[in-house]
Design a protein around this motif. Structure first.
Motif, PDB file in Angstrom:
ATOM      1  N   LYS A   3       0.824  -1.199   0.000  1.00  0.00           N
ATOM      2  CA  LYS A   3       0.000   0.000   0.000  1.00  0.00           C
ATOM      3  C   LYS A   3       0.862   1.255   0.000  1.00  0.00           C
ATOM      4  N   SER A  13      -1.166  -0.816  -9.429  1.00  0.00           N
ATOM      5  CA  SER A  13      -1.365  -1.954  -8.542  1.00  0.00           C
ATOM      6  C   SER A  13      -0.091  -2.783  -8.455  1.00  0.00           C
ATOM      7  N   ALA A  15       1.087  -6.997  -7.436  1.00  0.00           N
ATOM      8  CA  ALA A  15       0.766  -8.367  -7.033  1.00  0.00           C
ATOM      9  C   ALA A  15       2.067  -9.025  -6.582  1.00  0.00           C
ATOM     10  N   ALA A  17       3.945 -12.567  -4.396  1.00  0.00           N
ATOM     11  CA  ALA A  17       3.851 -13.862  -3.724  1.00  0.00           C
ATOM     12  C   ALA A  17       5.183 -14.159  -3.040  1.00  0.00           C
ATOM     13  N   ASP A  26       2.755 -16.531   1.454  1.00  0.00           N
ATOM     14  CA  ASP A  26       1.815 -15.404   1.438  1.00  0.00           C
ATOM     15  C   ASP A  26       1.662 -14.920   0.007  1.00  0.00           C
ATOM     16  N   MET A  27       0.487 -14.391  -0.288  1.00  0.00           N
ATOM     17  CA  MET A  27       0.213 -13.879  -1.624  1.00  0.00           C
ATOM     18  C   MET A  27      -0.820 -12.757  -1.497  1.00  0.00           C
ATOM     19  N   GLN A  28      -0.497 -11.594  -2.039  1.00  0.00           N
ATOM     20  CA  GLN A  28      -1.387 -10.451  -1.901  1.00  0.00           C
ATOM     21  C   GLN A  28      -1.367  -9.584  -3.156  1.00  0.00           C
ATOM     22  N   VAL A  29      -2.440  -8.849  -3.337  1.00  0.00           N
ATOM     23  CA  VAL A  29      -2.502  -7.817  -4.380  1.00  0.00           C
ATOM     24  C   VAL A  29      -3.060  -6.551  -3.743  1.00  0.00           C
ATOM     25  N   TYR A  30      -2.687  -5.424  -4.315  1.00  0.00           N
ATOM     26  CA  TYR A  30      -3.215  -4.153  -3.819  1.00  0.00           C
ATOM     27  C   TYR A  30      -3.215  -3.144  -4.959  1.00  0.00           C
ATOM     28  N   THR A  43      -7.792  -8.181  -7.818  1.00  0.00           N
ATOM     29  CA  THR A  43      -7.988  -9.375  -7.009  1.00  0.00           C
ATOM     30  C   THR A  43      -6.869 -10.367  -7.315  1.00  0.00           C
ATOM     31  N   LEU A  44      -6.790 -11.428  -6.525  1.00  0.00           N
ATOM     32  CA  LEU A  44      -5.770 -12.451  -6.750  1.00  0.00           C
ATOM     33  C   LEU A  44      -5.972 -13.193  -8.064  1.00  0.00           C
ATOM     34  N   SER A 239      -1.235 -15.955  -8.634  1.00  0.00           N
ATOM     35  CA  SER A 239      -1.315 -17.282  -8.021  1.00  0.00           C
ATOM     36  C   SER A 239      -0.753 -18.350  -8.954  1.00  0.00           C
TER      37      SER A 239
END
Length: 299
Positions: A3, A13, A15, A17, A26-30, A43-44, A239
């Motif tokens: 963020k 954005s 992404a 992992a 862990d795996m995140q997107v923002y 989204t993932l 992913s």
């Protein structure tokens, strides 16, 4: 962290992992799919264009064919295409598959539009396979920068030539191979081109202009040509990209049940200094990486 980076630099954005050989930690997107819609968050499942990180997928296919005995790392170019002997520069005639895979051919980069000036017209009636053959012969008509090249000279053309060789010995197109040989094996989804081709719910690319980003709208005609796809034109979700990367990590560590032998994963990631096979090899640390950028995404 994600963020903070998005907000500080105005990046649309991110992404990400994190994994080790035991699995994905862990795996995140923002961020946003497009900067002009504050309500459309990523989204993932969203897909990102890989650019030159596509080369690792093409290299993976090459490794599968090598293990099956359809081709060898040291297979000469002219053993696959003897008819090219009269149309390519003499310095390319003794080159082998691996010299194109690890960017030791000395061929010019083909990363700027000027590199393509004078290229033969590619008729729409021809297939992507035929386009790659036409381009490969054109790319090798001029003398390479250095022969033999002991340091890597990065070029998108190398992976087009590699793909032509693989398509010839396998009887399979690169497009089919990405699906049947990689996506189906790993149970992931691979697509070609910009993510927005798959629907409005996918992220748009953004062009960096000075201190801000311009949206790559679908109406803009900019896209990579079909013959360059094996070098730079896959898109994937974070992913599924993590699954592909984890396969390499586990293979390198010697985990059982994978498609390639441990020594093959070692050759891909660590077999040559500076640039190995589909991966950049850090000469100062035990680290393999790559970056990809085709104009509006960065991987």
């Amino acid at each position: 962290y994600m963020k903070d980076v998005v907000n500080k630099y105005g990046i649309p954005s991110i992404a990400m992992a994190v994994m080790d050989s035991s699995g994905i930690i862990d795996m995140q997107v923002y961020g946003l799919r497009r900067r002009d819609n504050k309500k459309d968050s990523v989204t993932l499942q969203d897909r990102y264009h890989l650019g030159s990180n596509t080369k690792a997928f093409t290299a993976y296919w090459a490794a599968l064919l090598v293990e099956r005995g359809l081709i060898d790392w040291e297979t000469p170019l002219l053993e696959v295409f003897p008819e090219w002997e009269t149309v390519i520069h003499p310095d390319f005639k003794k080159m082998h598959l691996v010299q194109f895979l690890n960017h030791r051919s000395g061929i010019r980069p083909f990363m700027e539009k000027e590199d393509f000036y004078g290229m033969p017209w590619l008729r729409d009636t021809l297939s992507a396979v035929q386009h790659r053959i036409t381009f490969s012969k054109y790319a090798m008509k001029d003398k390479p920068k250095s022969v033999p090249s002991y340091k890597h000279e990065y070029s998108n053309a190398n992976y087009v030539i590699v793909t032509s060789m693989l398509e010839k010995v396998s009887g399979m197109t690169w497009e089919d191979a990405m699906q049947k040989e990689i996506a189906d094996r790993l149970n992931i989804r691979l697509e070609i081109g910009w993510p927005f081709k798959l629907g409005e719910e996918q992220p748009l690319g953004h062009f960096a202009e000075k201190h801000h980003f311009l949206i790559h709208y679908p109406q803009r005609s900019y896209a990579l040509t079909d013959f360059l796809a094996p070098a730079a034109d896959l898109n994937v979700s974070i992913s599924d990209y993590a699954i592909f990367t984890l396969d390499h990590l586990r293979g390198y560590m010697g985990t059982e049940g994978l498609d390639l032998k441990q020594e093959t994963y070692e050759k891909l990631l660590d077999g040559y200094p500076s640039y190995s096979i589909g991966w950049i090899k850090n000469i100062y640390a035990k680290l393999s990486s790559h970056s990809g950028y085709a104009g509006s995404f960065y991987a």
